[in-house]
Write a protein that holds these residues in place. Structure first.
Motif, short mmCIF file in Angstrom:
data_model
loop_
_atom_site.label_atom_id
_atom_site.label_comp_id
_atom_site.label_asym_id
_atom_site.label_seq_id
_atom_site.Cartn_x
_atom_site.Cartn_y
_atom_site.Cartn_z
N ASP A 203 0.94 -0.62 0.40
CA ASP A 203 0.18 0.06 0.54
C ASP A 203 0.37 0.81 -0.11
OD1 ASP A 203 -2.06 -1.60 0.02
OD2 ASP A 203 -3.01 -1.11 2.28
N LEU A 204 2.20 1.40 0.61
CA LEU A 204 2.90 2.18 1.03
C LEU A 204 3.52 3.06 -0.60
CD1 LEU A 204 4.73 1.68 4.31
CD2 LEU A 204 3.44 4.27 4.06
N GLU A 205 4.24 1.51 -1.04
CA GLU A 205 4.96 1.62 -1.93
C GLU A 205 3.46 2.18 -3.61
OE1 GLU A 205 8.52 -0.74 -4.61
OE2 GLU A 205 6.90 -1.74 -3.16
N SER A 206 2.40 1.88 -4.15
CA SER A 206 1.15 2.02 -3.84
C SER A 206 1.40 3.77 -4.27
CB SER A 206 0.18 1.49 -3.88
OG SER A 206 -0.89 2.09 -5.04
N PHE A 207 1.06 4.29 -3.09
CA PHE A 207 0.94 5.21 -2.53
C PHE A 207 1.73 6.16 -2.72
CE2 PHE A 207 1.73 8.84 0.53
CZ PHE A 207 0.27 10.03 0.34
N ILE A 208 3.66 5.84 -3.04
CA ILE A 208 4.50 6.57 -3.18
C ILE A 208 4.21 6.60 -5.02
CG2 ILE A 208 6.60 6.61 -3.51
CD1 ILE A 208 6.80 6.01 -0.76
N VAL A 209 4.39 5.09 -5.55
CA VAL A 209 4.77 5.24 -7.34
C VAL A 209 3.68 6.43 -7.90
CG1 VAL A 209 4.33 4.03 -8.71
CG2 VAL A 209 6.33 3.15 -6.84
N GLU B 248 -2.61 13.91 -1.35
CA GLU B 248 -3.12 12.73 -2.47
C GLU B 248 -3.05 10.97 -2.40
OE1 GLU B 248 -7.27 13.26 -5.87
OE2 GLU B 248 -5.31 14.05 -6.18
N TRP B 249 -3.45 10.44 -2.43
CA TRP B 249 -3.11 8.80 -3.18
C TRP B 249 -4.43 8.64 -4.43
CZ3 TRP B 249 -3.35 3.94 0.24
CH2 TRP B 249 -3.71 2.63 -0.94
N PRO B 250 -3.37 9.39 -6.21
CA PRO B 250 -4.32 9.45 -6.47
C PRO B 250 -4.71 7.66 -7.19
CG PRO B 250 -1.98 10.07 -7.51
CD PRO B 250 -2.09 9.28 -5.88
N ASP B 251 -6.55 7.97 -6.99
CA ASP B 251 -7.16 6.87 -7.81
C ASP B 251 -6.61 6.49 -9.84
OD1 ASP B 251 -8.71 8.36 -9.41
OD2 ASP B 251 -10.11 9.18 -7.86
N PHE C 283 -0.88 -0.46 -18.52
CA PHE C 283 -1.36 0.01 -17.45
C PHE C 283 -2.14 -1.16 -16.64
CE2 PHE C 283 -4.95 2.66 -15.28
CZ PHE C 283 -4.28 3.00 -14.44
N GLN C 284 -2.92 -1.96 -17.90
CA GLN C 284 -4.43 -2.82 -17.57
C GLN C 284 -2.58 -4.32 -16.11
OE1 GLN C 284 -4.77 -6.50 -19.80
NE2 GLN C 284 -3.24 -5.62 -21.16
N TYR C 285 -1.44 -3.84 -16.67
CA TYR C 285 -0.77 -4.90 -15.13
C TYR C 285 0.00 -3.38 -14.45
CZ TYR C 285 -0.60 -8.51 -18.55
OH TYR C 285 -0.80 -9.55 -19.12
N ALA C 286 -0.15 -2.17 -14.37
CA ALA C 286 0.23 -1.41 -13.69
C ALA C 286 -1.17 -1.52 -12.73
CB ALA C 286 0.26 0.23 -13.95
N LEU C 287 -2.28 -1.47 -12.28
CA LEU C 287 -3.30 -1.48 -11.41
C LEU C 287 -3.01 -2.87 -10.51
CD1 LEU C 287 -6.14 -0.36 -14.32
CD2 LEU C 287 -4.97 0.78 -11.95
N LYS C 288 -1.83 -3.47 -11.70
CA LYS C 288 -2.45 -5.03 -10.25
C LYS C 288 -1.38 -4.56 -9.64
CE LYS C 288 -3.96 -8.16 -13.74
NZ LYS C 288 -3.93 -8.86 -15.18
N VAL C 289 -0.24 -3.46 -9.93
CA VAL C 289 1.27 -3.66 -9.46
C VAL C 289 1.28 -2.92 -8.54
CG1 VAL C 289 4.33 -2.97 -9.41
CG2 VAL C 289 2.77 -4.53 -11.58
N TRP C 290 0.73 -1.92 -8.40
CA TRP C 290 0.28 -0.34 -7.80
C TRP C 290 -1.44 -0.51 -6.51
CZ3 TRP C 290 3.26 0.16 -11.93
CH2 TRP C 290 4.85 0.05 -11.71
N PRO C 291 -2.22 -1.22 -6.43
CA PRO C 291 -3.72 -1.74 -6.80
C PRO C 291 -3.53 -0.20 -5.76
CG PRO C 291 -2.71 -2.98 -5.31
CD PRO C 291 -1.24 -2.67 -6.24
N TYR C 292 -4.96 0.67 -5.81
CA TYR C 292 -5.64 0.98 -5.44
C TYR C 292 -7.21 0.40 -4.42
CZ TYR C 292 -8.32 5.89 -4.22
OH TYR C 292 -8.77 6.99 -3.37
N PRO C 293 -6.77 1.10 -3.25
CA PRO C 293 -7.90 -0.10 -2.06
C PRO C 293 -9.08 0.11 -2.18
CG PRO C 293 -6.23 1.54 -0.59
CD PRO C 293 -6.01 1.77 -2.49
N VAL C 294 -10.05 -0.88 -2.51
CA VAL C 294 -10.90 -0.79 -2.62
C VAL C 294 -12.12 -0.35 -1.99
CG1 VAL C 294 -13.19 -2.57 -3.29
CG2 VAL C 294 -10.80 -3.32 -4.54
#
Length: 626
Positions: free
Chosen positions: A400-406, A452-455, A615-626
């Protein structure tokens, strides 16, 4: 405080001991700067005694002491040296040299008299005779050699303990420890006097008179602090005239000043918890903005900001730490305090230097340095050391932290409030409880440009359109594409370790020669964002194609046009036509580059389509919380 003039040897005339606290520096006096001038003063007083019989006392400065509370009736009274340890240690070495020469000359009474100023009597009545028998108890760094010198009993024994070493092909012998050199210096000076043919005095007369000089002809002001005096503040004031004390120097003095005055085992505290911070890593300087700080200064700030849950000004770490310890009383003992600080120090070093190769978080720690977010260390170390989360939950938290950062990195978001935001999260986790879900909720609560954590929508827009190649560093782009490469590989794919890779543009930045713009070749000078010509025809052409050229130049720098290669393409191929580049890329072992197998041409539409694919793989690597 109480100030009392004292004769030099009177300082050692009763049963007591002077303890050099851990926060003091090592023995650093040298022959040219201190030993020679001191000996010249002694020799002058000696000649006055031998020739005139009358001597004017010589003032040696002040000695500042803080008396420690006794642990028991049997303990020898202990005084902590706030200022003056270099002089006291030097005097003990000189007195030892004098004693050994008296013993060597068979002057038992003189030797015995002098010995009373080196050792405390009645060891059987002491609480810890191995330590308390010595009048001076140096820091751990100097202690072993000092005690060997004091206890050796003769110059010859010291030569056996510390022989002269001369390495092959070197003219000079290897330097000995500074303490040994000081002892040898004074011993040699006294021996020279005894052997001199210019004086008519016996060895006994000379040794007794040197003893008399030290006993009666030097004065020192002993300043004894009272309960109302702050020994730490006095120490800081005394040291402010030299090299400024770092924030970690101030911390060390604050912690160990309290330890010296407590009943805790100070040597054990040093060995178990502080000795680790004497390694060279902690003195290494790192730059943050325009400021250079040692690793020890940085980890002190990380520790305190994580514990307090507020960012700490690098110039006020010591003050904040002292107030926290005194007012909040977070630890029952200095041992608990140092144990906690040691854990943070080890984890900080783990993040900076990297964990061992088989560690579960080795890739995560490497990437933190690539993302350049050391401001997250207080939160990461808190999760490691205090959250109590299991391995799987920790991995989810770090994901989660890395998704936020990236996502923010690709979004071009500001990082200037990270130091505030991350420690605020630590503070709330301490108060509200820690879980992976709660961490995600707190990250989602960040609002505005700095938090902000970009959606997915915002992430997609920047992924497709942002000039990634210009905005991010090459290591950051390589790491992003490596992580997608890992995701592309299915469970059946052979694992590939990518040690080195470089970023490659599919359509090159110099594209005019081989890449037509809507079926037309463009003059190289016009394949730029801004072009001007006095030629009316060329100017007219530029106005027609300007928007398309600028759009292409923009798309060239986006994620859809970037890949990584493990062997950099040569310049000719790198700027060559797509067919040539495609053939080379298909030799790549990377899944990323298999994408180009069925692609026949490369233009802006191709870049957009590949960005969608990645991008379809980027969403899996850096997911946004449901």
């Amino acid at each position: 405080m109480q100030a009392n003039p004292r004769k030099l040897l009177d300082l050692f005339g009763i049963t007591l001991r002077y303890v050099v606290p851990i926060f003091q520096r090592h023995y650093v006096w040298t022959k040219a700067e201190q030993w020679e001038p001191f000996w010249e003063d002694i020799e002058e007083k000696l000649m006055d005694r031998l020739e005139k019989g009358k001597v004017t006392p010589h003032f040696l400065g002040a000695l500042i002491l803080d008396q420690a509370r006794k642990e028991s009736t049997k303990e020898v009274s202990r005084f902590i040296i706030i200022d003056g340890q270099q002089r006291l240690v030097t005097i003990q070495l000189l007195v030892t040299a004098l004693r050994d020469l008296a013993q060597e000359r068979g002057l038992e009474k003189v030797s015995t008299a002098i010995n009373r100023y080196i050792f405390n009597p009645d060891p059987d009545l002491m609480q810890n005779s191995q330590e308390e028998i010595f009048k001076i108890w140096p820091t751990q760094f100097n202690r072993e050699i000092f005690c060997k010198i004091i206890s050796a009993g003769s110059y010859n024994n010291i030569q056996k303990l510390f022989p002269t070493v001369r390495k092959k092909y070197k003219r000079k012998s290897e330097p000995k420890d500074r303490l040994v050199e000081a002892y040898e210096f004074f011993s040699d000076k006294i021996r020279t006097l005894l052997l001199s043919k210019e004086n008519n005095y016996s060895a006994e007369d000379i040794l007794i008179e040197i003893y008399g000089v030290l006993k009666d002809d030097f004065e020192i002001v002993e300043i004894l602090l009272t309960e109302n005096d702050s020994s730490q503040e006095i120490f800081h004031s005394l040291n402010s005239q030299g090299k400024p004390l770092s924030q970690s120097d101030l911390l060390r003095s604050f912690v160990f000043m309290r330890a010296e005055k407590s009943t805790e085992d100070r040597d054990r505290l040093y060995e178990d918890y502080w000795k680790y911070f004497e390694e060279s890593f902690w003195d290494q300087l790192i730059r943050r903005g325009n400021q250079w700080s040692s690793n020890l200064d940085v980890v002190t700030r990380v520790f305190l900001s994580s514990k307090k849950g507020v960012p700490i000004d690098s110039k006020k770490v010591h003050l904040e730490y002292k107030n926290w310890i005194i007012q909040d009383k977070p630890y029952a003992t200095v041992k608990d305090e140092l144990a906690a600080f040691n854990r943070y120090g080890r984890r900080y070093r783990y993040l900076v230097e990297g964990p061992p190769g088989d560690d579960d978080f080795i890739d995560f720690t490497k990437r933190l340095k690539i993302w350049d977010v050391s401001t997250i260390y207080p939160l990461v170390i808190y999760l490691f050391e205090e959250s109590g989360l299991g391995l799987d939950d920790l991995k989810l938290c770090f994901n989660d932290l890395e998704s936020f950062i990236v996502r923010r990195l690709i979004g071009g978001k500001q990082t200037k409030e990270y130091n505030i935001f991350f420690v605020e999260i630590v503070s709330r986790l301490r108060k509200e409880g820690i879980s992976r879900e709660r961490l995600g909720e707190l990250l989602l609560q960040g609002k505005g440009e700095t938090r902000e954590w970009p959606d997915d929508e915002a992430f997609a827009e920047r992924w497709h359109n942002a000039p990634i190649y210009r905005n991010l560093s090459s290591p950051q782009i390589v790491t992003i594409l490596k992580m997608i490469e890992d995701r592309l590989r299915s469970a059946k794919s052979e694992t590939l370790t990518i040690n080195q890779a470089s970023v490659e543009h599919i359509m090159p930045q110099k594209w005019a020669e081989h890449y037509k713009l809507e079926g037309e070749n463009i003059a190289p000078e016009m394949a730029v964002d801004w072009y001007y010509s006095f030629d009316a025809k060329k100017a007219e052409t530029w106005e027609i194609i300007k928007g398309k050229v600028q759009y292409r130049n923009k798309m060239i720098q986006t994620m859809g046009n970037l890949t990584i290669v493990t062997q950099p393409l040569n310049t000719a191929l790198s700027n060559g036509p797509f067919d040539s580049k495609k053939a080379e890329l298909l030799h790549s072992s990377l899944m990323l580059n298999r994408y180009f197998h069925n692609i026949t041409e490369w233009d802006e539409n191709s870049i957009v389509e590949r960005a969608k694919y990645l991008f379809q793989y980027a969403l899996k690597v850096w997911p946004y919380p449901v």
